[in-house]
Design a protein around this motif. Structure first.
Motif, PDB file in Angstrom:
ATOM      1  N   TYR A   1      -9.090  74.889 -60.339  1.00  0.00           N
ATOM      2  CA  TYR A   1      -9.734  75.069 -61.640  1.00  0.00           C
ATOM      3  C   TYR A   1      -9.275  76.371 -62.296  1.00  0.00           C
ATOM      4  O   TYR A   1      -8.984  76.413 -63.496  1.00  0.00           O
ATOM      5  CB  TYR A   1     -11.250  75.081 -61.446  1.00  0.00           C
ATOM      6  CG  TYR A   1     -12.035  75.300 -62.720  1.00  0.00           C
ATOM      7  CD1 TYR A   1     -12.331  74.237 -63.564  1.00  0.00           C
ATOM      8  CD2 TYR A   1     -12.478  76.572 -63.072  1.00  0.00           C
ATOM      9  CE1 TYR A   1     -13.035  74.437 -64.735  1.00  0.00           C
ATOM     10  CE2 TYR A   1     -13.187  76.786 -64.240  1.00  0.00           C
ATOM     11  CZ  TYR A   1     -13.466  75.715 -65.067  1.00  0.00           C
ATOM     12  OH  TYR A   1     -14.169  75.922 -66.228  1.00  0.00           O
TER      13      TYR A   1
ATOM     14  N   LEU B   1      -9.496  69.913 -66.891  1.00  0.00           N
ATOM     15  CA  LEU B   1     -10.465  70.953 -66.556  1.00  0.00           C
ATOM     16  C   LEU B   1     -11.876  70.386 -66.454  1.00  0.00           C
ATOM     17  O   LEU B   1     -12.653  70.781 -65.572  1.00  0.00           O
ATOM     18  CB  LEU B   1     -10.429  72.074 -67.602  1.00  0.00           C
ATOM     19  CG  LEU B   1      -9.413  73.193 -67.379  1.00  0.00           C
ATOM     20  CD1 LEU B   1      -9.421  74.145 -68.558  1.00  0.00           C
ATOM     21  CD2 LEU B   1      -9.735  73.954 -66.100  1.00  0.00           C
TER      22      LEU B   1
ATOM     23  N   ALA C   1     -12.119  68.662 -63.189  1.00  0.00           N
ATOM     24  CA  ALA C   1     -12.180  69.626 -62.085  1.00  0.00           C
ATOM     25  C   ALA C   1     -13.541  70.320 -62.025  1.00  0.00           C
ATOM     26  O   ALA C   1     -14.093  70.539 -60.945  1.00  0.00           O
ATOM     27  CB  ALA C   1     -11.073  70.661 -62.241  1.00  0.00           C
ATOM     28  N   GLU C   2     -14.092  70.635 -63.194  1.00  0.00           N
ATOM     29  CA  GLU C   2     -15.409  71.280 -63.206  1.00  0.00           C
ATOM     30  C   GLU C   2     -16.489  70.325 -62.716  1.00  0.00           C
ATOM     31  O   GLU C   2     -17.415  70.727 -62.005  1.00  0.00           O
ATOM     32  CB  GLU C   2     -15.736  71.752 -64.621  1.00  0.00           C
ATOM     33  CG  GLU C   2     -17.064  72.500 -64.722  1.00  0.00           C
ATOM     34  CD  GLU C   2     -17.333  72.998 -66.127  1.00  0.00           C
ATOM     35  OE1 GLU C   2     -18.392  73.604 -66.336  1.00  0.00           O
ATOM     36  OE2 GLU C   2     -16.484  72.761 -67.011  1.00  0.00           O
TER      37      GLU C   2
ATOM     38  N   ARG D   1     -16.126  70.203 -59.001  1.00  0.00           N
ATOM     39  CA  ARG D   1     -16.620  71.463 -58.443  1.00  0.00           C
ATOM     40  C   ARG D   1     -18.144  71.512 -58.464  1.00  0.00           C
ATOM     41  O   ARG D   1     -18.794  71.956 -57.511  1.00  0.00           O
ATOM     42  CB  ARG D   1     -16.037  72.620 -59.250  1.00  0.00           C
ATOM     43  CG  ARG D   1     -16.411  73.998 -58.764  1.00  0.00           C
ATOM     44  CD  ARG D   1     -15.867  75.036 -59.718  1.00  0.00           C
ATOM     45  NE  ARG D   1     -16.276  76.371 -59.353  1.00  0.00           N
ATOM     46  CZ  ARG D   1     -16.192  77.424 -60.155  1.00  0.00           C
ATOM     47  NH1 ARG D   1     -15.696  77.276 -61.392  1.00  0.00           N
ATOM     48  NH2 ARG D   1     -16.597  78.619 -59.753  1.00  0.00           N
TER      49      ARG D   1
END
Length: 911
Positions: free
Chosen positions: A127, A291, A294-295, A298
């Protein structure tokens, strides 16, 4: 019956320290961890000398300690990421009860934490790389846009320069002759705003006018990511550097590398720059989509970690504390590999059976350090059996029996607790059993000092004396009701406040102090209400419940006669009926002006002296009880009794004079026992100390009672005789005792030299638990031998402190009168200077009501802020000083050692 005796022992342990047993604890290395975990939750065992600075470690569990630190570092890293992304971390308020740690659980924690940490680190690193890439593309796009705008004409909207114009400027600065043709070179990049000005100055010093720099700030701050550090939000400038010569670019590149300037490609033509900007914009959109994915991934990983992260963090800190303790214990047993850990512990005598039961249950349910059996059913059954054993603690045997031994149980791995019969030189720790009500009062005493072992605890007596002396200075019915209301709210909402304290991420120290002392505030409010009734005052006003005993017999003629003095004559039945007010002070004194101040001051001053001397004599009585209980006959005869005689002969007699004057003299009594002939107690006491007489009026008595002077001279002489006893009694006794001990030692040594070896062997004895009280006291209270001069100096200081302290301490209790007067006058000032203004306004109704409401709110706020909070805090501190200095100095040493049990603090959100 046994349960009743145990509860009775716990009640007694509040007045004196509970009996302590010195024991040896032997733990097997396979189940030592689980046993210590259970002991830490119970909190009834103190390990001696394990945390000393010179303590040698066994280094058997050093690796375990390092592993716990590493796992806690991972937990802190995950927690920081959870806070950064605002992920919900599940909080378990009952983690200490429902999630007890066992040693085999640490392996599960290690595996799960490392797995989650690897996944979270990989996703986070990915990230951050994407985020850095997106920021670089945003910077590149912004720099290209500004460069194109600078180098391209825009229909005159700005003062912009073409390439030929810039070349002319650079050539004018480098070569005015124009002998050769040069080509303009571009370079764009981004630099941190805080580094730009030094960067620009350095380039100017090196390149002078050979280099042109233009800059523009990026509108949105960007994040910079550095390995091992948190993301940093910074401001950045996009810069454009132009030069006609390529020779200066190596220097410029080195400076850019030093200042961490991000350099980007800059196409030469306008169309290429526009095409590059479009490509960067499309890439930014694509990277932002990645992104978001990925966030999301995460966040999902951190949500899974947040389910049990609080439990893991709490248990890892417990494990760290346990392994650190195990690393400090002594290794015993075994030839090659030690199998046992030995410790010396102190345990309250009433808790020894319970500790033995806890150790037996922990040994039974423990799987050992190397046991990997994860049979949850068997573990639950063992835990249930342990709980059932704990419930039957009062009937549990102090030693293992055959019924306690389970089939197949390894007895060599069980923890052993043995009571030590060998006496030690140091005193046992002091331990008082407390509850929610008594803990606040005990904290007041512990702030001054910890009581010695088996010394009387001042806290039980402070429960009554502390709020009462506070109320003497704070006596007001209305203000006491406010304190009661405030304390009752905290008592009623105690569960909610406790949950708030546990769940709060930040500690509220003021709330913690007030909540811990809620019962102190309640008693202070109750006693303030009582003293407000005695003073007959509520919010600076008196109340008439039973009718005043005074009457006004004046008329208009006598009041307006300038030659007539208006006063309240207590000797005349027209003004005073002779029957006192049934409860407290007569309400007439609230409207008598100067007469009221004179009367109340005299009453409160004498009451302060009586209360002070009574409390100090009570303290000396407790000192005598201490000497009897601890078998210190010399201190009782040579120190405490002379102090009591000195206080009784002088200041006890002062109290007698106060009460005798109140009883023997009065307004309606005939002369010489009327108010006019009543002698001054202060003058009488001064004449007694100076041994002089004073002339009185003919119609009055020379003495308050028959043989007054003879009694006073005898009391003064007796008080003076106690001073030499205080000065020389204890030193002479100590010197004689030391001399006698030396003679006995020499006599024993001579007798032992004449004995044969067989006789010496026959006289050897081993002490056991049934040794005499004298030998025990000699072993525990092993007094150091002082030099003769030090003994006399110490005795002289103690004598001077006793004589002068009796005077200063008695005068110190006058603060009860002073603070009560100040509180009364401040209440009166606020009433007449604030609230009365609202009552006396003559404005119309639609103006007068708002004015009255405003004055009432102002009066209420000032009353709470000044009279309740500030005056209450002042009275609290003065009461605390009276107990610490004047009361406790009479009997309380405060040099003991508190019982510091190995325990885990209650887990909360800040854990």
């Amino acid at each position: 019956m046994r349960v009743f005796k145990k509860q009775q022992t716990k009640v007694k342990s509040f007045f004196r320290s509970e009996d302590m047993d010195l024991c040896q604890l032997l733990l097997h290395t396979e189940n030592a961890f689980d046993c210590l975990i259970e002991l830490g939750h119970h909190g009834a065992v103190q390990f001696n000398n394990v945390y000393d600075e010179d303590r040698l470690l066994n280094h058997l569990y050093t690796k375990k300690v390092s592993q716990c630190y590493e796992l806690l570092r991972i937990v802190d890293n995950l927690h920081a990421q959870i806070v950064q992304l605002h992920v919900n971390e599940v909080f378990y308020p009952d983690v200490d009860l429902e999630n007890r740690l066992r040693e085999k659980d640490l392996a599960k924690y290690r595996d799960s934490l490392k797995r989650i940490h690897v996944e979270a680190s990989a996703v986070t690193e990915h990230y951050y790389r994407l985020e850095s890439r997106r920021n670089r593309m945003i910077e590149h796009c912004f720099a290209l846009t500004k460069a194109s705008k600078y180098m391209t004409s825009d229909m005159g909207s700005e003062l912009l320069y073409s390439e030929s114009t810039i070349m002319t400027l650079v050539q004018d600065a480098t070569n005015s002759s124009g002998a050769y043709q040069s080509h303009l070179n571009y370079m764009i990049g981004c630099i941190r705003a805080d580094k730009f000005y030094s960067f620009e100055l350095l380039l100017y010093r090196l390149c002078s006018f050979n280099l042109i720099i233009r800059f523009s700030e990026i509108s949105t701050p960007v994040y910079e990511y550095h390995y091992g550090h948190k993301p940093e939000r910074v401001r950045k400038f996009a810069i454009l550097m132009m030069a006609s010569s390529t020779l200066i670019w190596p220097k410029v590149l080195k400076i850019c590398a030093h200042y961490h300037v991000n350099l980007y490609d800059c196409p030469s033509s306008v169309s290429q720059r526009e095409e590059k900007v479009r490509e960067l914009g499309q890439e930014i959109v694509n990277v932002e989509k990645v992104l978001k994915e990925a966030e999301l991934m995460r966040r999902q990983i951190l949500e899974v970690a947040g389910q049990d992260l609080f439990i893991v963090r709490v248990n890892l800190r417990k494990a760290l504390k346990v392994y650190d303790l195990m690393n400090r214990l002594r290794l015993v047993g075994g030839v090659e590999v030690p199998r046992y850990l030995l410790a010396e512990v102190y345990i309250p005598s009433s808790d020894v059976p319970e500790v033995r039961t806890i150790l037996r249950n922990a040994s039974r349910i423990s799987g050992g350090a190397d046991n990997t059996n994860d049979d949850d059913d068997s573990s639950d059954e063992d835990l249930q059996m342990a709980d059932e054993d704990t419930k039957t603690l009062p009937n549990a045997a102090p030693y293992p029996t055959e019924a306690d031994i389970q089939p197949g149980e390894d007895m060599s791995a069980r923890a052993i607790l043995i009571k030590k019969n060998r006496l030690v030189n140091h005193m046992p720790p002091t331990y008082f059993r407390l509850n929610k009500f008594t803990r606040g009062f005990q904290n007041l005493i512990d702030a001054y000092g910890m009581a010695d072992y088996k010394e009387l605890n001042p806290a039980p007596y402070t429960i009554i004396t502390f709020p009462f002396l506070f109320a003497v200075m704070f006596g007001d019915l209305g203000h006491g009701i406010l304190l009661i209301f405030f304390s009752l709210i905290m008592i009623w909402k105690h569960r909610m406040i406790e949950k708030y304290q546990i769940a709060s991420t930040s500690e509220n120290e003021i709330l913690n102090i007030l909540f811990a002392g809620r019962y102190i505030i309640l008693l202070m409010g109750i006693f303030s209400v009582y003293m407000g009734i005695i003073y007959n005052i509520v919010m600076a006003k008196s109340f008439n419940l039973f009718g005043s005993s005074w009457r006004c017999r004046y008329n208009e003629t006598t009041v307006y006669d300038p030659a007539f003095h208006v006063t309240l004559d207590s000797s005349h039945p027209y003004f005073y009926s002779g029957d006192p007010y049934p409860l407290g002070m007569d309400p007439v004194w609230a409207v008598c002006g100067q007469d009221s101040i004179t009367t109340t001051n005299s009453l409160k001053m004498k009451m302060a002296i009586v209360l002070g001397i009574t409390q100090m004599m009570f303290g000396l009585g407790l000192a005598a009880a201490n000497c009897v209980l601890m078998k210190r006959k010399a201190d009782l005869v040579l120190v405490v009794i002379p102090q009591m005689i000195f206080m009784l002969c002088l200041f006890g007699y002062l109290v007698f004079l106060i009460f005798y004057k109140w009883l023997a003299f009065g307004g309606h009594k005939p002369a010489p026992y009327n108010s006019a002939c009543a002698p001054s107690v202060l003058i009488t006491f001064i004449n007694m100390m100076l041994m002089k007489t004073e002339e009185t009026e003919e119609s009055c008595l020379d003495n308050m009672y028959p043989y007054e002077r003879l009694v006073e001279y005898a009391l003064v002489a007796l008080a003076v005789c106690t001073v030499p006893i205080l000065l020389a009694g204890k030193p002479i006794y100590l010197m004689r005792r030391r001399k006698k001990m030396e003679q006995e030692r020499e006599r024993d040594f001579k007798r032992m030299r004449r004995q044969t070896i067989a006789e010496m062997r026959s006289t050897m004895r081993y002490t056991d638990d049934d040794s005499s009280e004298t030998s025990r006291q000699r072993s525990v209270d092993n007094e150091e031998e002082h030099e003769t001069s030090e003994i006399w100096i110490h005795s002289g200081i103690h004598t001077i402190e006793t004589v002068l302290g009796s005077v200063s301490h008695t005068a110190s209790y006058l603060r009860l009168w002073a603070l009560s007067l100040a509180h009364d006058q401040l209440s009166d000032v606020l009433w007449h200077m604030v609230l009365t203004k609202g009552f006396d306004n003559s404005l119309p109704l639609y103006y007068g009501v708002p004015v009255l409401m405003a004055t009432f709110f102002a009066w209420a706020i000032l009353t709470v802020a000044i009279l309740v909070m500030m005056e209450g805090l002042s009275a609290f501190l003065h009461t605390l000083r009276l107990h610490w200095v004047e009361f406790q100095s009479k009997f309380f040493g405060g040099a003991g050692e508190s019982f510091k049990a190995f325990s885990f603090p209650p887990s909360n959100q800040r854990s």
